[in-house]
Design an enzyme around this catalytic site. Sequence first.
Site, PDB file in Angstrom:
ATOM      1  N   CYS A   1      -1.469  -1.099   5.541  1.00 54.02           N
ATOM      2  CA  CYS A   1      -1.266  -2.231   3.972  1.00 54.02           C
ATOM      3  C   CYS A   1      -2.519  -2.946   5.500  1.00 54.02           C
ATOM      4  O   CYS A   1      -2.148  -3.206   6.443  1.00 54.02           O
ATOM      5  CB  CYS A   1      -0.556  -3.534   4.467  1.00 54.02           C
ATOM      6  SG  CYS A   1      -0.406  -4.362   3.221  1.00 54.02           S
TER       7      CYS A   1
ATOM      8  N   GLU B   1       2.045   5.739  -0.595  1.00 52.36           N
ATOM      9  CA  GLU B   1       3.522   4.223  -0.215  1.00 52.36           C
ATOM     10  C   GLU B   1       3.046   3.085   0.142  1.00 52.36           C
ATOM     11  O   GLU B   1       1.888   4.203   1.152  1.00 52.36           O
ATOM     12  CB  GLU B   1       5.227   5.336   0.507  1.00 52.36           C
ATOM     13  CG  GLU B   1       6.078   4.397   0.786  1.00 52.36           C
ATOM     14  CD  GLU B   1       6.388   4.830   2.017  1.00 52.36           C
ATOM     15  OE1 GLU B   1       6.938   4.090   2.434  1.00 52.36           O
ATOM     16  OE2 GLU B   1       4.988   4.741   2.726  1.00 52.36           O
TER      17      GLU B   1
ATOM     18  N   ARG C   1      15.016  -1.006   2.639  1.00 55.34           N
ATOM     19  CA  ARG C   1      14.135  -0.405   3.059  1.00 55.34           C
ATOM     20  C   ARG C   1      13.480  -0.780   1.724  1.00 55.34           C
ATOM     21  O   ARG C   1      13.484  -0.090   1.036  1.00 55.34           O
ATOM     22  CB  ARG C   1      13.770   0.979   3.521  1.00 55.34           C
ATOM     23  CG  ARG C   1      12.520   1.318   4.274  1.00 55.34           C
ATOM     24  CD  ARG C   1      12.285   2.442   5.048  1.00 55.34           C
ATOM     25  NE  ARG C   1      11.339   2.575   6.080  1.00 55.34           N
ATOM     26  CZ  ARG C   1      10.833   2.051   7.115  1.00 55.34           C
ATOM     27  NH1 ARG C   1      11.779   1.771   7.960  1.00 55.34           N
ATOM     28  NH2 ARG C   1       9.652   2.176   8.030  1.00 55.34           N
TER      29      ARG C   1
ATOM     30  N   ARG D   1      10.078  -1.093  -0.247  1.00 54.48           N
ATOM     31  CA  ARG D   1       9.073  -0.104  -0.303  1.00 54.48           C
ATOM     32  C   ARG D   1       8.237   0.107  -1.439  1.00 54.48           C
ATOM     33  O   ARG D   1       8.901  -0.104  -1.924  1.00 54.48           O
ATOM     34  CB  ARG D   1       8.203   0.755   0.579  1.00 54.48           C
ATOM     35  CG  ARG D   1       8.865   1.254   2.070  1.00 54.48           C
ATOM     36  CD  ARG D   1       7.986   0.340   2.658  1.00 54.48           C
ATOM     37  NE  ARG D   1       7.903   0.133   3.869  1.00 54.48           N
ATOM     38  CZ  ARG D   1       8.891  -0.412   4.646  1.00 54.48           C
ATOM     39  NH1 ARG D   1       9.196  -1.313   4.618  1.00 54.48           N
ATOM     40  NH2 ARG D   1       8.847  -0.369   6.222  1.00 54.48           N
TER      41      ARG D   1
HETATM   42  C1  LIG Z   1       2.963   4.802   7.993  1.00 51.46           C
HETATM   43  S1  LIG Z   1       2.811   5.478   8.682  1.00 51.46           S
HETATM   44  C2  LIG Z   1       3.729   7.351   7.439  1.00 51.46           C
HETATM   45  C3  LIG Z   1       4.437   8.013   7.875  1.00 51.46           C
HETATM   46  C4  LIG Z   1       5.135   8.839   7.279  1.00 51.46           C
HETATM   47  N1  LIG Z   1       5.446   8.554   5.865  1.00 51.46           N
HETATM   48  C5  LIG Z   1       6.355   9.733   7.399  1.00 51.46           C
HETATM   49  O1  LIG Z   1       7.707  10.250   6.709  1.00 51.46           O
HETATM   50  O2  LIG Z   1       5.981   9.671   9.309  1.00 51.46           O
HETATM   51  C6  LIG Z   1       0.913   6.235   8.571  1.00 51.46           C
HETATM   52  C7  LIG Z   1       0.743   7.441   9.493  1.00 51.46           C
HETATM   53  O3  LIG Z   1      -0.519   7.151   9.531  1.00 51.46           O
HETATM   54  C8  LIG Z   1      -0.705   8.207  10.467  1.00 51.46           C
HETATM   55  N2  LIG Z   1      -2.703   7.590  10.983  1.00 51.46           N
HETATM   56  C9  LIG Z   1      -3.048   6.251  11.652  1.00 51.46           C
HETATM   57  N3  LIG Z   1      -4.876   6.173  11.220  1.00 51.46           N
HETATM   58  C10 LIG Z   1      -4.517   7.194  11.091  1.00 51.46           C
HETATM   59  C11 LIG Z   1      -5.835   8.212  11.106  1.00 51.46           C
HETATM   60  N4  LIG Z   1      -7.237   7.579  11.198  1.00 51.46           N
HETATM   61  N5  LIG Z   1      -6.155   9.447  10.538  1.00 51.46           N
HETATM   62  C12 LIG Z   1      -5.160   9.560   9.812  1.00 51.46           C
HETATM   63  N6  LIG Z   1      -3.304   8.939   9.723  1.00 51.46           N
HETATM   64  C13 LIG Z   1      -3.871   7.954  10.669  1.00 51.46           C
HETATM   65  C14 LIG Z   1      -0.043   7.029  11.644  1.00 51.46           C
HETATM   66  O4  LIG Z   1      -0.053   7.680  12.787  1.00 51.46           O
HETATM   67  C15 LIG Z   1       1.014   6.810  11.092  1.00 51.46           C
HETATM   68  O5  LIG Z   1       2.221   8.437  11.380  1.00 51.46           O
END
Ligand SMILES: C[S@@+](CC[C@H](N)C(=O)[O-])C[C@H]1O[C@@H](n2cnc3c(N)ncnc32)[C@H](O)[C@@H]1O
Length: 413
Positions: free
Chosen positions: A81, A124, A171, A173
Amino acid sequence: MQQLEVCELFAGVGGFRLGLEKTGRYNIVWSNQWEPSTKTQHASMVYEARFGAKNHSNANIEDVPTSEIPDHDILVGGFPCQDYSVATTLKNSKGLIGKKGVLWWSIHRILSEKKNKPKYLFLENVDRLLKSPSTQRGRDFAVMLRSLSNLGYAVEWRVINAAEYGMPQRRRRVFFLAYHKSTAIFEALQDSNPSDWVLSDGTIASTFPVEHHKKVFHSLELEEDLASLSEHFNAEKGPSPFLNSGVCVEGRVVTLKTKPVYDGPRAVLGDVLENGSADPSLFIHEESLPKWEYLKGSKKEIRKTKAGFEYKYSEGSMMFPDAINQPSRTIITGEGGKSPSRFKHVVQTSKGPRRLSPVELERLNMFPDNHTFLEGISDTKRAFFMGNALVVGIVEKIGAALFHKIDQVEKQF
Ligand SMILES: C[S@@+](CC[C@H](N)C(=O)[O-])C[C@H]1O[C@@H](n2cnc3c(N)ncnc32)[C@H](O)[C@@H]1O
């Protein structure tokens, strides 16, 4: 229909994949995960250890050319977000100027550039998205909904608190499903009464039943030009118009306040606790107990900002230790590590109070035991993964409902 082909973005340690694969109806054909803040790519290492390195990309999604992403039926992911404001639209193209580093625009780019667009999206986010930013409440969600409309997708959304449907963690979401205009579900949603879709006929309502709460609802029209929408949406600074459930078709939004209807079994924190002796490092030593008690306790005190300004600070108390006959609170990324904290969970055991183990945190998200166990990955990192992840049971249920809906509706048309 055999299986739907899935592309998983922002994959973390694979929460979406676990939930979807459990249904037997989805096949992950490509995934991407990249952690910007560290050199070692721990989450990606875990992902590859569990699911294999084939078709997994560990690169900044902003730098991945769309041509490298295979065609797929459904795009899924939990994206951050952030501020979705649009500075300006490029005059002669569909191009938008969204800020670099704002990952919503990576999803947008892929959807814009793909010739064969995915038919479905399953996304999500934190529920705060419905109300952000604080200076123009609801603007970011409005930009997101309208950009999906402009790309040809109708959306249904719902804020779900996993514990309200019997899962072990509180949680909350927001989950979205989007249907491309080439699909029969798009047509069904377009032809439906929007409130009926939200309350009974839609995909999410079919698996997470709700009722209308005090008949609260709003309807609004989102203007097509994203730059103008971004500038003007809720400029009068009222509350966000977006309620916890809704649909958006071609920029027309109907949003309802709903409450869950559920009378099945309810899991609690006590259900996930490991039997037997816990790792000694999890126990809270007597000398640090006062610090824990202070942080968890209620307080009213004068504090100073870094610049030396004094301000009044107050907060209520947290339950300490946590109640094991209730679902847990939300796991946050800082849940691991020894240092005392207001937000980490602590349970009372016969051997004294202790923090939760990595396996217990995995269970609160309904991950398999030791999913994140890997040589070289610390317990603190494992806790961080779970703070970022989602409750797999929700993805599984929505995934199954979506597959069923597609099967049902496609046959009708
Ligand atoms: C909210 S988490 C999602 C976690 C996932 N749904 C899970 O079950 O583990 C967002 C993920 O996006 C990754 N992320 C952040 N910036 C990114 C980018 N520029 N490119 C790819 N992934 C990225 C983060 O490292 C993180 O693991």
